[in-house]
Design a protein around this motif. Structure first.
Motif, PDB file in Angstrom:
ATOM      1  N   GLY A  88     -80.329  12.069 -20.169  1.00 27.74           N
ATOM      2  CA  GLY A  88     -80.609  12.926 -19.020  1.00 27.74           C
ATOM      3  C   GLY A  88     -79.437  13.331 -18.175  1.00 27.74           C
ATOM      4  N   GLN A  89     -78.243  12.804 -18.433  1.00 22.12           N
ATOM      5  CA  GLN A  89     -77.096  13.201 -17.634  1.00 22.12           C
ATOM      6  C   GLN A  89     -76.602  14.575 -18.075  1.00 22.12           C
ATOM      7  OE1 GLN A  89     -73.979  10.270 -17.337  1.00 22.12           O
ATOM      8  NE2 GLN A  89     -75.409   8.566 -17.104  1.00 22.12           N
ATOM      9  N   PRO A  90     -76.191  15.439 -17.140  1.00 22.42           N
ATOM     10  CA  PRO A  90     -75.756  16.797 -17.506  1.00 22.42           C
ATOM     11  C   PRO A  90     -74.380  16.807 -18.142  1.00 22.42           C
ATOM     12  CG  PRO A  90     -75.483  16.470 -15.151  1.00 22.42           C
ATOM     13  CD  PRO A  90     -76.190  15.237 -15.676  1.00 22.42           C
ATOM     14  N   TYR A  91     -74.126  17.833 -18.956  1.00 21.82           N
ATOM     15  CA  TYR A  91     -72.799  18.033 -19.534  1.00 21.82           C
ATOM     16  C   TYR A  91     -71.900  18.691 -18.512  1.00 21.82           C
ATOM     17  CZ  TYR A  91     -68.951  19.979 -22.203  1.00 21.82           C
ATOM     18  OH  TYR A  91     -67.684  20.305 -22.646  1.00 21.82           O
ATOM     19  N   ALA A  92     -70.629  18.267 -18.448  1.00 21.64           N
ATOM     20  CA  ALA A  92     -69.631  18.890 -17.575  1.00 21.64           C
ATOM     21  C   ALA A  92     -68.296  18.866 -18.283  1.00 21.64           C
ATOM     22  CB  ALA A  92     -69.528  18.143 -16.244  1.00 21.64           C
ATOM     23  N   ALA A  93     -67.401  19.798 -17.904  1.00 21.03           N
ATOM     24  CA  ALA A  93     -66.117  19.941 -18.583  1.00 21.03           C
ATOM     25  C   ALA A  93     -65.224  18.714 -18.416  1.00 21.03           C
ATOM     26  CB  ALA A  93     -65.401  21.185 -18.068  1.00 21.03           C
ATOM     27  N   GLY A  94     -65.417  17.916 -17.382  1.00 23.29           N
ATOM     28  CA  GLY A  94     -64.510  16.828 -17.068  1.00 23.29           C
ATOM     29  C   GLY A  94     -64.428  15.731 -18.109  1.00 23.29           C
ATOM     30  N   GLY A  95     -65.412  15.634 -18.999  1.00 22.33           N
ATOM     31  CA  GLY A  95     -65.373  14.600 -20.020  1.00 22.33           C
ATOM     32  C   GLY A  95     -64.200  14.716 -20.965  1.00 22.33           C
ATOM     33  N   ILE A  96     -63.606  15.901 -21.003  1.00 21.67           N
ATOM     34  CA  ILE A  96     -62.430  16.130 -21.851  1.00 21.67           C
ATOM     35  C   ILE A  96     -61.327  15.134 -21.528  1.00 21.67           C
ATOM     36  CG2 ILE A  96     -60.576  17.801 -22.338  1.00 21.67           C
ATOM     37  CD1 ILE A  96     -62.762  19.997 -21.789  1.00 21.67           C
ATOM     38  N   ARG A  97     -61.229  14.749 -20.257  1.00 24.79           N
ATOM     39  CA  ARG A  97     -60.125  13.863 -19.848  1.00 24.79           C
ATOM     40  C   ARG A  97     -60.202  12.503 -20.532  1.00 24.79           C
ATOM     41  NH1 ARG A  97     -61.583  16.470 -14.882  1.00 24.79           N
ATOM     42  NH2 ARG A  97     -60.018  18.055 -14.330  1.00 24.79           N
ATOM     43  N   THR A  98     -61.392  12.080 -20.933  1.00 20.29           N
ATOM     44  CA  THR A  98     -61.524  10.818 -21.666  1.00 20.29           C
ATOM     45  C   THR A  98     -60.774  10.904 -22.991  1.00 20.29           C
ATOM     46  OG1 THR A  98     -63.706  10.466 -20.685  1.00 20.29           O
ATOM     47  CG2 THR A  98     -63.180   9.201 -22.662  1.00 20.29           C
ATOM     48  N   THR A  99     -60.940  12.029 -23.685  1.00 19.17           N
ATOM     49  CA  THR A  99     -60.249  12.213 -24.958  1.00 19.17           C
ATOM     50  C   THR A  99     -58.755  12.393 -24.744  1.00 19.17           C
ATOM     51  OG1 THR A  99     -62.215  13.177 -25.957  1.00 19.17           O
ATOM     52  CG2 THR A  99     -60.123  13.659 -27.025  1.00 19.17           C
ATOM     53  N   VAL A 100     -58.363  12.995 -23.634  1.00 19.97           N
ATOM     54  CA  VAL A 100     -56.942  13.167 -23.346  1.00 19.97           C
ATOM     55  C   VAL A 100     -56.248  11.810 -23.298  1.00 19.97           C
ATOM     56  CG1 VAL A 100     -55.277  13.883 -21.571  1.00 19.97           C
ATOM     57  CG2 VAL A 100     -57.190  15.385 -22.180  1.00 19.97           C
ATOM     58  N   ALA A 101     -56.846  10.849 -22.626  1.00 17.31           N
ATOM     59  CA  ALA A 101     -56.225   9.525 -22.528  1.00 17.31           C
ATOM     60  C   ALA A 101     -56.058   8.897 -23.907  1.00 17.31           C
ATOM     61  CB  ALA A 101     -57.064   8.627 -21.628  1.00 17.31           C
ATOM     62  N   ALA A 102     -57.090   8.987 -24.750  1.00 18.93           N
ATOM     63  CA  ALA A 102     -57.014   8.399 -26.086  1.00 18.93           C
ATOM     64  C   ALA A 102     -55.982   9.123 -26.953  1.00 18.93           C
ATOM     65  CB  ALA A 102     -58.382   8.449 -26.750  1.00 18.93           C
ATOM     66  N   THR A 103     -55.919  10.437 -26.828  1.00 19.36           N
ATOM     67  CA  THR A 103     -54.996  11.213 -27.650  1.00 19.36           C
ATOM     68  C   THR A 103     -53.552  10.935 -27.260  1.00 19.36           C
ATOM     69  OG1 THR A 103     -56.679  12.932 -27.896  1.00 19.36           O
ATOM     70  CG2 THR A 103     -54.398  13.560 -28.378  1.00 19.36           C
ATOM     71  N   ARG A 104     -53.289  10.853 -25.981  1.00 13.43           N
ATOM     72  CA  ARG A 104     -51.925  10.543 -25.536  1.00 13.43           C
ATOM     73  C   ARG A 104     -51.463   9.186 -26.060  1.00 13.43           C
ATOM     74  NH1 ARG A 104     -51.935  12.364 -19.105  1.00 13.43           N
ATOM     75  NH2 ARG A 104     -51.941  14.632 -19.458  1.00 13.43           N
ATOM     76  N   GLY A 105     -52.403   8.261 -26.201  1.00  9.04           N
ATOM     77  CA  GLY A 105     -52.034   6.922 -26.640  1.00  9.04           C
ATOM     78  C   GLY A 105     -51.954   6.748 -28.141  1.00  9.04           C
ATOM     79  N   ALA A 106     -52.331   7.775 -28.896  1.00  7.26           N
ATOM     80  CA  ALA A 106     -52.347   7.680 -30.350  1.00  7.26           C
ATOM     81  C   ALA A 106     -50.995   8.050 -30.941  1.00  7.26           C
ATOM     82  CB  ALA A 106     -53.423   8.599 -30.925  1.00  7.26           C
ATOM     83  N   SER A 107     -50.695   7.497 -32.101  1.00 11.29           N
ATOM     84  CA  SER A 107     -49.460   7.850 -32.801  1.00 11.29           C
ATOM     85  C   SER A 107     -49.649   9.161 -33.552  1.00 11.29           C
ATOM     86  CB  SER A 107     -49.092   6.757 -33.802  1.00 11.29           C
ATOM     87  OG  SER A 107     -50.023   6.726 -34.871  1.00 11.29           O
ATOM     88  N   ASP A 108     -48.540   9.769 -33.957  1.00 12.11           N
ATOM     89  CA  ASP A 108     -48.614  10.974 -34.784  1.00 12.11           C
ATOM     90  C   ASP A 108     -49.403  10.699 -36.059  1.00 12.11           C
ATOM     91  OD1 ASP A 108     -46.935  11.990 -32.855  1.00 12.11           O
ATOM     92  OD2 ASP A 108     -45.460  12.785 -34.280  1.00 12.11           O
TER      93      ASP A 108
END
Length: 389
Positions: A88-108
């Motif tokens: 029931g929680q609405p979708y919002a654009a801000g969830g992208i930031r969760t993936t940003v943190a994981a991507t920054r921490g990943a290796s090539d």
């Protein structure tokens, strides 16, 4: 080396000059491939000799899917977010930031492995051309490595530094816009063909979008735009004004938006998997088609709002819930995607086209919508090379 695929029960060429209707349908057909290209199509009984043969045994064949909107360069998983939305929680654009943190921490290597996994997953289902966006790094170094790694697997790379404003710039978004259109763009442009902006409340406003698109065009990139996903807004009108290759999502359209798309070369790319995964209303393709707009279907494969790689699934949903016929949906998933990428060599199977062929384990393309969720790729060729069977 030449290849003849014969005994095709139903061949979708997407060329009305070759076969019947918009799909250019041929029955009891064959096609011949040489040097990665289709060199002949016609009746199976008249197929010229070739070095190798493949008996389609009455199955249907169509061009490989052209997925013109995907976000495949990321790390991490947002299954919990999906579960919350389904609760029931609405979708919002801000969830992208969760993936940003994981991507920054990943290796090539980690990013490359995930990208390869998803591209291979798409290929097994018949997708032979895929666009790939950056947008989960949001620093100069992370965006540069995203487009660089993406360019290893596709020519259709999109710089999306303007995905959202990262947390460190939350109180100074204009400084981030300056970074995107300056140092970040300069680092990413050599690896990209396209520039994209998420023009939406909670992401980038019209003035910021114009600044970034202007800089991208000056750098030699062609615009495409995330437009009108979360509500009515200026995105579609901006896309048309800039001559963008596509306006993507198009979930909330006014009559004026539909008219603008119908009178322009900007493709309306619809992403039904997003609405399935977010419970937003589905876009209605019928008014767009009736207005003469070119419509594409794409997966928008990404870890947040739509984690599917299946173009066949998108075809089925478009037919079931978006007012499209099976023929329109298949055209949009192939020739429509090619138009959104401004490609004439893919999305069709006629002499001169790249030999990207999806052979279904079914007698008709209609089964893509008729049998949703069922694996139907019997064999896949990309540039004449068998990649899945």
């Amino acid at each position: 080396m030449s290849l003849a695929i014969t005994n095709i029960g139903e061949l979708v060429t997407n060329d009305p000059a070759v076969g019947n209707g918009a799909l250019g349908l041929l029955r009891d057909a064959a096609l011949v491939v040489e040097d990665e290209r289709v060199v002949w199509v016609g009746p199976s009984s008249a197929a010229p000799a070739a070095d190798e043969g493949y008996d389609a045994a009455g199955r249907a064949a169509l061009p490989g899917f052209v997925d013109s909107h995907a976000h495949l360069l990321f790390a991490g998983d947002r299954a919990e977010e999906f579960s919350a939305r389904m609760s029931g929680q609405p979708y919002a654009a801000g969830g992208i930031r969760t993936t940003v943190a994981a991507t920054r921490g990943a290796s090539d290597d980690d990013l490359r492995a995930n990208l390869t996994r998803l591209v291979d997953e798409m290929a097994r289902q018949g997708t032979t051309t895929v666009e790939c966006k950056s947008g989960y790094g949001l620093t100069v170094a992370d965006e540069e490595r995203a487009v660089r790694i993406a360019a290893e697997v596709t020519d259709e790379v999109t710089f999306l530094g303007a995905h959202v404003v990262p947390g460190e710039y939350a109180h100074d978004p204009q400084t981030y816009v300056t970074l995107v259109k300056g140092e970040m763009l300069a680092a990413c442009a050599p690896y990209a063909r396209w520039i994209d902006v998420f023009c939406e409340q909670g992401a980038f406003d019209p003035d910021q979008t114009r600044e970034i698109l202007d800089a991208g065009v000056k750098a030699g990139l062609t615009p495409r735009l995330h437009a009108n996903q979360l509500g009515h807004g200026p995105g579609v009108q901006l896309a048309v004004a800039y001559g963008a290759a596509s306006a993507d999502h198009c979930t909330f359209l006014s009559d004026r938006d539909i008219e603008a798309l119908g009178q322009s070369d900007t493709v309306a790319t619809l992403l039904p998997g997003v609405e399935f995964s977010t419970r937003q209303p589905y876009p209605d393709a019928r008014p767009l088609l009736d207005a003469g707009a070119t419509v594409a279907l794409a997966t928008d494969c990404n870890p947040g709002s739509c984690y599917t790689s299946s173009m066949a699934f998108c075809v089925a949903v478009a037919v079931r819930d978006m007012g499209m016929t099976p023929a329109e949906a298949v055209w949009s998933a192939t020739a429509g995607g090619a138009a959104a990428l401004r490609r004439t060599d893919v999305g069709r199977l006629a002499p001169g086209a790249r030999a990207d062929v999806l052979l279904l384990d079914a007698a008709s393309y209609v089964h893509l919508a008729y049998r949703p969720g069922v694996p139907q790729a019997s064999a896949v060729w990309k540039a004449g090379r068998l990649t899945a069977s």
